[in-house]
Structures are given as structure tokens and as C-alpha cells.
Scaffold this motif. Structure first.
Motif, PDB file in Angstrom:
ATOM      1  N   GLY A  14      -5.460  -1.068  -2.668  1.00  0.00           N
ATOM      2  CA  GLY A  14      -4.584  -0.022  -3.172  1.00  0.00           C
ATOM      3  C   GLY A  14      -5.174   0.719  -4.367  1.00  0.00           C
ATOM      4  N   PHE A  15      -4.550   1.866  -4.722  1.00  0.00           N
ATOM      5  CA  PHE A  15      -5.109   2.620  -5.846  1.00  0.00           C
ATOM      6  C   PHE A  15      -4.847   1.922  -7.172  1.00  0.00           C
ATOM      7  CE2 PHE A  15      -0.982   5.003  -5.310  1.00  0.00           C
ATOM      8  CZ  PHE A  15      -0.458   4.865  -6.579  1.00  0.00           C
ATOM      9  N   ASP A  20      -8.051  10.527  -4.288  1.00  0.00           N
ATOM     10  CA  ASP A  20      -8.690   9.920  -3.116  1.00  0.00           C
ATOM     11  C   ASP A  20      -7.674   9.217  -2.217  1.00  0.00           C
ATOM     12  OD1 ASP A  20     -11.180  10.813  -3.859  1.00  0.00           O
ATOM     13  OD2 ASP A  20     -11.856   8.910  -4.710  1.00  0.00           O
ATOM     14  N   PHE A  21      -6.550   8.799  -2.782  1.00  0.00           N
ATOM     15  CA  PHE A  21      -5.498   8.137  -2.011  1.00  0.00           C
ATOM     16  C   PHE A  21      -4.399   9.107  -1.578  1.00  0.00           C
ATOM     17  CE2 PHE A  21      -7.552   4.364  -3.482  1.00  0.00           C
ATOM     18  CZ  PHE A  21      -7.157   3.349  -2.639  1.00  0.00           C
ATOM     19  N   PHE A  27      -0.267   9.260   1.041  1.00  0.00           N
ATOM     20  CA  PHE A  27      -1.117   8.233   1.652  1.00  0.00           C
ATOM     21  C   PHE A  27      -0.903   8.149   3.157  1.00  0.00           C
ATOM     22  CE2 PHE A  27      -1.663   3.689   2.864  1.00  0.00           C
ATOM     23  CZ  PHE A  27      -3.009   3.547   2.584  1.00  0.00           C
ATOM     24  N   LEU A  33       0.837  -1.199   0.000  1.00  0.00           N
ATOM     25  CA  LEU A  33       0.000   0.000   0.000  1.00  0.00           C
ATOM     26  C   LEU A  33       0.872   1.250   0.000  1.00  0.00           C
ATOM     27  CD1 LEU A  33      -2.819  -1.018   2.506  1.00  0.00           C
ATOM     28  CD2 LEU A  33      -2.951  -0.904   0.009  1.00  0.00           C
ATOM     29  N   PRO A  34       0.429   2.303  -0.687  1.00  0.00           N
ATOM     30  CA  PRO A  34      -0.925   2.520  -1.220  1.00  0.00           C
ATOM     31  C   PRO A  34      -1.143   1.976  -2.634  1.00  0.00           C
ATOM     32  CG  PRO A  34       0.380   4.477  -1.551  1.00  0.00           C
ATOM     33  CD  PRO A  34       1.268   3.520  -0.805  1.00  0.00           C
TER      34      PRO A  34
END
Length: 294
Positions: free
Chosen positions: A65-66, A272-273, A213, A56-57
Motif C-alpha cells: 500500500g501507499f 503513483d497509487f 486506486f 489496499l490501497p
């Protein structure tokens, strides 16, 4: 002249080669007419993604994750089932996944890396300085800033910002974190963020997506400054695309179209992440400008 016995021994091999050539040509013709990528893809009905199971991310085996979210978006657009081939993102990752035909695309691949063929980039970001809000370092924009002198700064060993820190005279008090780790059991980014939160280091330098993140997960959130103003050492801004096999030209073109057609949705997932997105002029891309391409 070739002897009759030798000719008879070679005949089966020659016939086999001829059959392969005919089959390959027919398949290529079918591909060109129908757009089917079955020659290049392991399974044309499945989007098979090469990914790290614990990184992650970017990705994990829980789909959090993205890059997992981007894979879901692309699978939906392609109307394909989504499947993964997981391997720790360390030495041998490309060879053991994409290179071994266990999967067909690496969702995040830096432009210019020759281990695979890159698509057009879908985001542009930079290494970033992370510091506590109100620390006096949260408005520092370059590693050459005098306020960093004598500070304990975290850096992942072997990453490009190390050169910039050395040029700025910051390495004597730096705290290195290992670059090559087994992501199944360790995370240099998490260790650095933990040390920063506890006050064991004054600031840290991390790859932008990691910085954004983990800074959000800290209470209170940390301040993230993309390092786009460096004048010594290498540029710390990079374009990221997707990675495919060098021969997979049709597949690459299809991914390029998907990137172009879905840039707004891609940017939204990244934002968003907490990924610090940059346009070509190093200006931040936020929700109000999320349709911009890198």
C-alpha cells in the motif's frame, strides 16, 4: 501527625516515586540535549507503524500500500528499521495499536479526529464520483447534477456523501455498501467497483484514494471526479496527516519536519497509487505540480 508505623509502610512507595521522578527528569534532560525520542517511542531504533494487514490501497501485510511506501520512505530518512503492528482498521484500531503502545504512528489520520494527535497534513483529497468512460456521467462534477436523478448510485453507508446524496434526492435508488467490515475477508470498495463494471450500478461514490486506486485497476479504467463543488451537505474534502499519541510532542515535531522536507516524494508516491490530490484551492495536483503542499 503521621504515625511511625504508617510512615514506615509508605516509605518504600515514596522512595520508588522519587526514583521514578529522578529517572524521568534525567531521561528528559538527555532527550532535550540529544534529540533522542526514547521516552516517547517504543524503540528509538525502530519505526513502529500501526497498520491494517489488508486494506489496499492504504496498507497490507505484504507492504503493497501507499502507506507502506511512505513508511519505508520515513524509515530511510530516519535511518531506522521498519516494523509493523497490524490490526484491522475498524472499531478499536487506535486503542489496540497506538493506544496500547504497540506502535508509534498511524500513517494516515484525518485532521480533526480526536482519537489521536494529528501531525501537519501531508495530503488533501476528497470523496469522488466514479463512472464508466462514455457513460454520460463521466463529466458530472456534483451530486446535485440532474443527470444523476433516478440513477443507481453506490454509496458506503454512514459516510459523509450520504448526506449530500439525500439532499439531492438520490437515496431512493442508491445501493449501500457496509462501512464496518473485517478487511481481512471483505472490501466494500472492491464490491462497488465490481458492481459498476458489471452494470449493476450506474456510478459510485468512494473516498478519493480508494476511487483512484480501483478505477485504475478496472479495464477500461473508470473516470474519477473529486466532489469539490458540493453546495449542500458537508464538505467532502479532507486533510490527512499522521496520528501519534497526545503526549508525543517531540515525535510529532520530527514527523512534521519530515513531511515538510519530503513533500515532493510523498506526493509522487500518492500519485503513483492514483490518489486524487488537491491543493488548498481544490485544484488537482499532478506530476508537474507534485512539490506542492496540501
Amino acid at each position: 501527625m503521621m504515625g511511625a508505623g504508617r510512615h514506615r509502610r509508605l516509605l518504600p512507595a515514596l522512595l520508588a516515586i522519587a526514583a521514578m521522578v529522578v529517572g524521568y527528569s534525567a531521561a528528559r534532560a538527555q532527550t532535550n540535549e540529544s534529540g533522542d525520542l526514547s521516552i516517547e517511542l517504543i524503540d528509538p531504533k525502530v519505526l513502529r507503524v500501526c497498520a491494517d494487514p489488508r486494506n489496499l490501497p492504504f496498507s497490507n501485510d505484504k507492504g503493497e500500500g501507499f502507506e507502506n511506501k511512505l513508511a519505508e520512505l520515513f524509515a530511510e530518512k530516519l535511518q531506522k528499521k521498519l516494523d509493523y503492528s497490524y490490526f484491522p482498521q475498524a472499531t478499536g484500531f487506535v486503542r489496540m495499536t497506538l493506544g496500547s503502545h504497540r506502535c508509534d504512528v498511524i500513517m494516515g489520520f484525518p485532521q480533526g479526529d480526536e482519537l489521536a494527535q494529528g501531525t501537519n497534513p501531508y495530503y488533501r483529497t476528497a470523496y469522488a464520483l466514479i463512472a464508466k468512460q462514455g457513460s454520460g456521467l463521466d463529466d458530472v462534477t456534483t451530486l446535485e447534477d440532474e443527470r444523476l436523478k433516478g440513477k443507481h448510485i453506490g454509496i458506503v453507508a454512514g459516510t459523509p456523501p450520504g448526506t449530500n446524496m439525500a439532499a439531492a434526492g438520490l437515496m431512493a435508488n442508491a445501493k449501500p455498501y457496509p462501512l464496518m467490515i473485517d478487511t481481512r475477508i471483505d472490501s466494500s470498495a472492491e464490491a462497488m467497483i465490481s458492481d459498476l463494471a458489471k452494470g449493476e450500478i450506474d456510478a459510485g461514490v468512494l473516498w478519493g484514494p480508494m476511487a483512484g486506486f480501483y478505477a485504475r485497476k478496472t479495464n477500461p479504467p473508470l473516470h474519477v471526479t473529486p466532489l469539490v463543488k458540493e453546495t449542500t451537505g458537508p464538505r467532502l474534502v479532507y486533510r490527512i496527516g499522521m496520528g501519534v499519541r497526545p503526549a508525543d510532542q517531540n515525535w510529532k515535531r520530527q514527523l512534521n519536519r519530515l513531511i515538510q522536507e519530503n513533500q515532493g516524494e510523498i506526493n509522487k508516491i500518492l500519485l503513483d497509487f492514483g490518489v486524487p490530490l488537491l491543493d488548498e484551492n481544490d485544484r488537482p495536483i499532478g506530476p508537474d505540480t507534485a512539490t506542492k503542499s496540501p
